[in-house]
Design a protein around this motif. Structure first.
Motif, PDB file in Angstrom:
ATOM      1  N   HIS A  12       0.825  -1.196   0.000  1.00  0.00           N
ATOM      2  CA  HIS A  12       0.000   0.000   0.000  1.00  0.00           C
ATOM      3  C   HIS A  12       0.868   1.258   0.000  1.00  0.00           C
ATOM      4  N   CYS A  13       1.923   1.245   0.759  1.00  0.00           N
ATOM      5  CA  CYS A  13       2.813   2.412   0.789  1.00  0.00           C
ATOM      6  C   CYS A  13       3.456   2.627  -0.569  1.00  0.00           C
ATOM      7  N   ALA A  14       3.928   1.538  -1.158  1.00  0.00           N
ATOM      8  CA  ALA A  14       4.558   1.673  -2.465  1.00  0.00           C
ATOM      9  C   ALA A  14       3.565   2.227  -3.475  1.00  0.00           C
ATOM     10  N   ALA A  15       2.331   1.739  -3.408  1.00  0.00           N
ATOM     11  CA  ALA A  15       1.317   2.232  -4.349  1.00  0.00           C
ATOM     12  C   ALA A  15       1.060   3.717  -4.118  1.00  0.00           C
ATOM     13  N   MET A  16       1.068   4.101  -2.863  1.00  0.00           N
ATOM     14  CA  MET A  16       0.854   5.526  -2.575  1.00  0.00           C
ATOM     15  C   MET A  16       2.027   6.364  -3.069  1.00  0.00           C
ATOM     16  N   LEU A  17       3.226   5.839  -2.869  1.00  0.00           N
ATOM     17  CA  LEU A  17       4.402   6.573  -3.320  1.00  0.00           C
ATOM     18  C   LEU A  17       4.432   6.698  -4.840  1.00  0.00           C
ATOM     19  N   ALA A  18       3.772   5.765  -5.512  1.00  0.00           N
ATOM     20  CA  ALA A  18       3.715   5.858  -6.964  1.00  0.00           C
ATOM     21  C   ALA A  18       2.966   7.122  -7.388  1.00  0.00           C
ATOM     22  N   GLY A  19       2.216   7.695  -6.454  1.00  0.00           N
ATOM     23  CA  GLY A  19       1.451   8.891  -6.783  1.00  0.00           C
ATOM     24  C   GLY A  19       2.168  10.197  -6.506  1.00  0.00           C
ATOM     25  N   VAL A  20       3.296  10.156  -5.846  1.00  0.00           N
ATOM     26  CA  VAL A  20       4.000  11.422  -5.584  1.00  0.00           C
ATOM     27  C   VAL A  20       4.713  11.871  -6.855  1.00  0.00           C
ATOM     28  N   GLU A  21       4.773  13.160  -7.008  1.00  0.00           N
ATOM     29  CA  GLU A  21       5.260  13.705  -8.276  1.00  0.00           C
ATOM     30  C   GLU A  21       6.779  13.833  -8.268  1.00  0.00           C
ATOM     31  N   GLY A  22       7.378  13.395  -9.343  1.00  0.00           N
ATOM     32  CA  GLY A  22       8.798  13.608  -9.557  1.00  0.00           C
ATOM     33  C   GLY A  22       9.660  13.138  -8.413  1.00  0.00           C
ATOM     34  N   ALA A  23      10.513  14.036  -7.944  1.00  0.00           N
ATOM     35  CA  ALA A  23      11.467  13.670  -6.911  1.00  0.00           C
ATOM     36  C   ALA A  23      10.934  13.937  -5.517  1.00  0.00           C
ATOM     37  N   ALA A  24       9.683  14.322  -5.433  1.00  0.00           N
ATOM     38  CA  ALA A  24       9.116  14.619  -4.119  1.00  0.00           C
ATOM     39  C   ALA A  24       9.102  13.364  -3.250  1.00  0.00           C
ATOM     40  N   THR A  25       9.008  13.581  -1.948  1.00  0.00           N
ATOM     41  CA  THR A  25       8.987  12.450  -1.023  1.00  0.00           C
ATOM     42  C   THR A  25       7.775  12.559  -0.115  1.00  0.00           C
ATOM     43  N   MET A  26       7.524  11.457   0.586  1.00  0.00           N
ATOM     44  CA  MET A  26       6.451  11.447   1.578  1.00  0.00           C
ATOM     45  C   MET A  26       6.998  10.833   2.860  1.00  0.00           C
ATOM     46  N   PRO A  27       6.778  11.482   3.974  1.00  0.00           N
ATOM     47  CA  PRO A  27       7.307  10.968   5.242  1.00  0.00           C
ATOM     48  C   PRO A  27       6.633   9.665   5.637  1.00  0.00           C
ATOM     49  N   GLY A  28       7.386   8.824   6.317  1.00  0.00           N
ATOM     50  CA  GLY A  28       6.823   7.573   6.806  1.00  0.00           C
ATOM     51  C   GLY A  28       5.657   7.808   7.751  1.00  0.00           C
ATOM     52  N   ALA A  29       5.746   8.860   8.552  1.00  0.00           N
ATOM     53  CA  ALA A  29       4.680   9.124   9.514  1.00  0.00           C
ATOM     54  C   ALA A  29       3.359   9.384   8.792  1.00  0.00           C
ATOM     55  N   ALA A  30       3.427  10.061   7.640  1.00  0.00           N
ATOM     56  CA  ALA A  30       2.200  10.342   6.896  1.00  0.00           C
ATOM     57  C   ALA A  30       1.559   9.043   6.421  1.00  0.00           C
ATOM     58  N   MET A  31       2.380   8.131   5.938  1.00  0.00           N
ATOM     59  CA  MET A  31       1.820   6.869   5.435  1.00  0.00           C
ATOM     60  C   MET A  31       1.264   6.039   6.584  1.00  0.00           C
ATOM     61  N   ALA A  32       1.951   6.069   7.720  1.00  0.00           N
ATOM     62  CA  ALA A  32       1.431   5.352   8.885  1.00  0.00           C
ATOM     63  C   ALA A  32       0.055   5.892   9.253  1.00  0.00           C
ATOM     64  N   GLU A  33      -0.069   7.194   9.183  1.00  0.00           N
ATOM     65  CA  GLU A  33      -1.353   7.808   9.497  1.00  0.00           C
ATOM     66  C   GLU A  33      -2.402   7.394   8.462  1.00  0.00           C
ATOM     67  N   ALA A  34      -2.010   7.381   7.209  1.00  0.00           N
ATOM     68  CA  ALA A  34      -2.963   7.076   6.146  1.00  0.00           C
ATOM     69  C   ALA A  34      -3.572   5.687   6.304  1.00  0.00           C
ATOM     70  N   PHE A  35      -2.805   4.769   6.856  1.00  0.00           N
ATOM     71  CA  PHE A  35      -3.281   3.385   6.938  1.00  0.00           C
ATOM     72  C   PHE A  35      -3.546   2.954   8.374  1.00  0.00           C
ATOM     73  N   GLY A  36      -3.442   3.890   9.302  1.00  0.00           N
ATOM     74  CA  GLY A  36      -3.716   3.541  10.689  1.00  0.00           C
ATOM     75  C   GLY A  36      -2.729   2.550  11.261  1.00  0.00           C
ATOM     76  N   LEU A  37      -1.438   2.724  10.932  1.00  0.00           N
ATOM     77  CA  LEU A  37      -0.423   1.788  11.397  1.00  0.00           C
ATOM     78  C   LEU A  37       0.501   2.469  12.390  1.00  0.00           C
TER      79      LEU A  37
END
Lengths: 172, 172
Positions: A12-37
């Motif tokens: 799920h995280c990888a799929a979400m990261l597939a949506g970030v644009e270009g070289a942008a990043t997403m913090p791990g904490a954001a993904m944990a929040e997104a999936f309730g982990l």
DNA sequence: TTATCGTGGATAATTTTTATCCGCATTAGG
DNA sequence: CCTAATGCGGATAAAAATTATCCACGATAA
């Protein structure tokens, strides 16, 4: 036979990261929040993905994770192996030679037929996983899933992704 | 992703039971000895095979286990499912809807694409296991393995199998 | 009647999985 | 330069699954 929960999270995280644009990043904490982990534990799995070259990580504020290569070249097998390890599920303990009437080691040079059959099935499993590209997962999601869900996810990505300082890498 | 050790033991036991003649049985203790396993724990797995209808058990002295049907109609999948349970290795925890921005349940009626892909791979795994018949395993072993090993195993079976009182079942 | 065997439950030991925490290095932004 | 946000790694702990043992019981062959 069980797969750890980390596999689901990692995909799920990888799929979400597939949506970030270009070289942008997403913090791990954001993904944990997104999936309730739990954030700390999710990081462990993300680290495994990074160690396997599936993700790249950027430290510092406005840091986070991004895909290390295009989603077209990331398969579910890549992710599963990164999180669960590369060892096959079936491990031959060579119990055939553990009985009391042990023979000379030369009697066991040929691999155990049971092990061969089990490993063959596992190759079929991995082959099927290798045919699922992350880009396919994302594309199917975009076209098939409920529009509300798609919109919510895109909004989430938009909100939490962090553009990077212009390094030499591509910029959206 | 790991398979319990019981799977290996169960398959080896089933293969050994394929060698007992007719309605004869082999005690669990003998098989535990043959493979250097703890008897009490092996019994647990043999019970699982019995509960799934793969083995038959006979109580009392000269009791033990035997195949419940010909080895041609027992597949590795039968045994793996009996020992490991029938649940798929990948269990979708629906973490897609566990985040803070939950949508209405109606947004998640379609199954998660990730789950679909993982389960598809698992079907390939099971299909491969279903094509491995116990009779094939045994036949390959008889023809390919070291003759000393084959002889030792046959001798072991011969020594430990217990003929049954003439019930209505076939007799070798 | 006795000894052997499978059955099922209770229990414990061990290992794996899951989870948390802390100190550290990195780095964007002020 | 300083601060705060972030990933990294190790240590540790909590929880769960696996592995293993034991015992009381019913069945049954001899």
């Amino acid at each position: 036979m069980k797969l750890g929960e980390g596999v689901e999270a990692a995909i799920h995280c990888a799929a979400m990261l597939a949506g970030v644009e270009g070289a942008a990043t997403m913090p791990g904490a954001a993904m944990a929040e997104a999936f309730g982990l739990s954030p700390s534990y999710l990081l462990k799995h993300l680290n495994a993905l990074t160690a396997s070259g599936i993700l790249e990580s950027v430290p510092g504020p406005s840091g986070g994770f991004r895909l290390a290569r295009p989603a077209e070249r990331i398969t579910l097998l890549d992710i599963v192996l990164a999180v669960e390890g590369r060892e096959p599920a079936f491990r031959c303990g060579e119990i055939r030679q553990r009985g009391p009437a042990r023979l000379d080691a030369s009697a066991y040079v040929k691999p155990c037929g049971i092990s061969v059959a089990m490993l063959k099935a596992e190759r079929a499993y991995r082959a099927a996983l290798a045919e699922s590209r992350l880009s396919d997962i994302v594309a199917d999601y975009m076209s098939d899933a409920d529009p509300r869900s798609v919109a919510a996810n895109c909004a989430f990505v938009e909100r939490h992704q962090r553009p990077q300082k212009s390094s030499s890498t591509k910029q959206a």
